[in-house]
Design an enzyme around this catalytic site. Structure first.
Site, short mmCIF file in Angstrom:
data_model
loop_
_atom_site.label_atom_id
_atom_site.label_comp_id
_atom_site.label_asym_id
_atom_site.label_seq_id
_atom_site.Cartn_x
_atom_site.Cartn_y
_atom_site.Cartn_z
N CYS A 180 46.95 -36.13 -54.21
CA CYS A 180 47.07 -37.31 -55.07
C CYS A 180 46.09 -37.35 -56.24
O CYS A 180 46.51 -37.51 -57.39
CB CYS A 180 46.90 -38.58 -54.23
SG CYS A 180 48.26 -38.83 -53.06
N ASN A 204 43.81 -44.57 -58.17
CA ASN A 204 43.47 -43.21 -57.75
C ASN A 204 42.55 -42.52 -58.74
O ASN A 204 41.69 -41.72 -58.36
CB ASN A 204 44.75 -42.39 -57.53
CG ASN A 204 45.29 -42.55 -56.12
OD1 ASN A 204 44.69 -43.21 -55.30
ND2 ASN A 204 46.43 -41.94 -55.86
N THR A 237 54.62 -41.71 -55.93
CA THR A 237 53.87 -42.01 -57.16
C THR A 237 54.69 -41.53 -58.35
O THR A 237 55.14 -40.38 -58.37
CB THR A 237 52.50 -41.33 -57.14
OG1 THR A 237 51.82 -41.70 -55.93
CG2 THR A 237 51.66 -41.76 -58.32
N LYS A 292 48.74 -47.99 -59.25
CA LYS A 292 48.59 -46.77 -58.45
C LYS A 292 47.78 -45.71 -59.19
O LYS A 292 46.85 -45.12 -58.63
CB LYS A 292 49.98 -46.23 -58.09
CG LYS A 292 49.98 -44.88 -57.38
CD LYS A 292 49.39 -44.96 -55.99
CE LYS A 292 49.58 -43.65 -55.24
NZ LYS A 292 49.07 -43.71 -53.88
N ASP A 331 47.35 -37.48 -60.11
CA ASP A 331 47.40 -38.84 -60.64
C ASP A 331 46.45 -39.03 -61.81
O ASP A 331 46.77 -39.72 -62.79
CB ASP A 331 47.09 -39.85 -59.54
CG ASP A 331 48.18 -39.92 -58.48
OD1 ASP A 331 49.16 -39.16 -58.60
OD2 ASP A 331 48.06 -40.71 -57.53
N GLU A 344 45.50 -39.12 -46.04
CA GLU A 344 46.08 -38.11 -45.15
C GLU A 344 45.22 -38.02 -43.90
O GLU A 344 44.00 -37.97 -43.96
CB GLU A 344 46.15 -36.75 -45.85
CG GLU A 344 47.17 -36.73 -46.98
CD GLU A 344 47.52 -35.32 -47.40
OE1 GLU A 344 47.20 -34.38 -46.66
OE2 GLU A 344 48.11 -35.17 -48.48
#
Length: 386
Positions: A252, A200, A118, A196, A256, A145
């Protein structure tokens, strides 16, 4: 096709295994233990499908430490390196990527470089201008994950930041072994980078929404589960990503959402500050509810970010722990994945009977191990209660 894949975390290893079903794949990582395990066909990560495929599938996959020889004759190089968020610069730290791209370009300037990390919006375009090239490409990943290979095999969509034949050729590599029939979406890399971060951050917003709904219900003495079921039964909202927690965590979503917020500095907005701030407010609220019980000792049941993961990175429970410590509460941890007496200054007790002697047990997610001490458990997990 020969593919060199640099970085064997969840994203990298899942992609390496997927591609190694049909291509020669060289996986690169600095962790010697991880490299050894992969070559022995044992998984260094907790992921059911990764474990199964390494053990049972015929994979053309080798792991190594040094990639230089393989850069020379690779047909595609994939980078899945960490890009941690730097709170001071309010930007992702792309130094690992920068060094890798520089090294690749010095050895093989013609090879296509596909970035799976990312990255900041505009990074790919900036690097292509820096090297006078157009073969640095971004492709976002949407992997969980603990289920990373499952998600590779069943992708919701495949997005490649390159229009035309090159983008389609790369997309086909990932679609070939897909067990579903995902959409292939080709766009420019800058738009793919934005996809992306926005995706998120939307998930972070959804987690925050149901967490704040739950805070309201707990404060007012209402049944959170009934409200969530009533809200989620609307098909426009849906019955997913709606189980309250101690806050969104992991690698993430926190970074993000902060990165996207930083991109809005000069653009009128109200939402992105709120999403980031909501997560802190939720963890403070959870901590205050635990402290209302006036415990002398609090037991933390698992440090992992979520069930099915072995990852502690940025787990929301750590902010709750810090709040408890500030109030001089003794914190004891049950975490069977750790074989130590102490972890970050906290006592580890992995005998359940001994662990259950604490005043309050804090569990982000419930399981049957705690059913006999239900009266002393604090959790906002409403979907795993009996």
């Amino acid at each position: 096709m020969k593919i060199t894949l640099v970085g064997l975390g969840y994203v990298g290893l899942a992609n390496a295994i997927l591609l190694a079903l049909d291509n020669e794949v060289i996986g690169i990582d600095v962790d010697e233990s991880k490299v050894r395990k992969i070559n022995e066909r044992t998984s260094p990560l907790v992921d059911r499908e990764i474990e199964e495929y390494l053990k049972n599938k015929d994979l053309n996959l080798r792991a190594k430490i040094d990639p230089k020889e393989d850069y020379k004759d690779s047909d595609l190089i994939i980078l899945a390196l960490p890009t941690n968020y730097d709170e001071k610069t309010e930007n992702f730290d792309t130094s690992y990527l920068d060094r890798a791209i520089e090294e690749i370009k010095s050895i093989n300037d013609k090879v296509d470089i596909l970035i799976k990390s990312t990255i900041p919006i505009g990074y790919t375009e900036k690097k292509n201008k820096e090297y006078g090239s157009d073969n640095i490409i971004f492709s976002p990943e949407f992997l969980r994950e603990g289920r990373a290979l499952y998600d590779c095999l069943n992708p919701s969509r495949i997005i490649i930041g390159k229009k035309g034949e090159v983008g389609k050729k790369i997309a086909d590599l990932f679609k070939k072994r897909a067990l579903n029939n995902p959409d292939l979406i080709l766009m420019e890399s800058t738009e793919a980078e934005a996809v992306k971060l926005f995706a998120n951050t939307y998930l972070a917003m959804r987690v925050s929404f149901f967490n704040e709904l739950d805070s309201f219900a707990e404060f007012k003495g209402l049944d959170s589960l009934d409200i969530i079921r009533g809200v989620s039964s609307d098909p426009r909202i849906g019955d997913h990503y709606n189980n309250p927690s101690f806050g969104y965590g992991g690698y993430c979503l926190p970074k993000d959402s902060k990165e996207l917020r930083a991109n809005f500095k000069d653009i009128p907005n109200a939402m992105f500050d709120a999403i980031v701030n909501s997560n802190k407010i939720r963890k403070d609220f959870v901590s205050s509810r635990i402290l209302r019980k006036n415990p002398k000792t609090v037991g933390i049941y698992r440090l992992v970010m979520k069930k099915g993961s072995d990852n502690f990175r940025k787990s929301a429970i750590f902010d709750v722990i810090n709040k408890l410590k500030e109030e001089n509460v003794e914190v004891i941890v049950y975490e069977p994945s750790l074989n130590e007496d102490f972890f970050e200054g906290m006592k580890l007790v992995n005998d359940l009977d001994t662990f259950k002697q604490v005043d309050v047990i804090v569990a982000n997610r419930l399981d049957e191990n705690l059913s006999d001490v239900e009266g002393k458990v604090y959790s906002r997990d409403v979907f795993n209660r009996d």
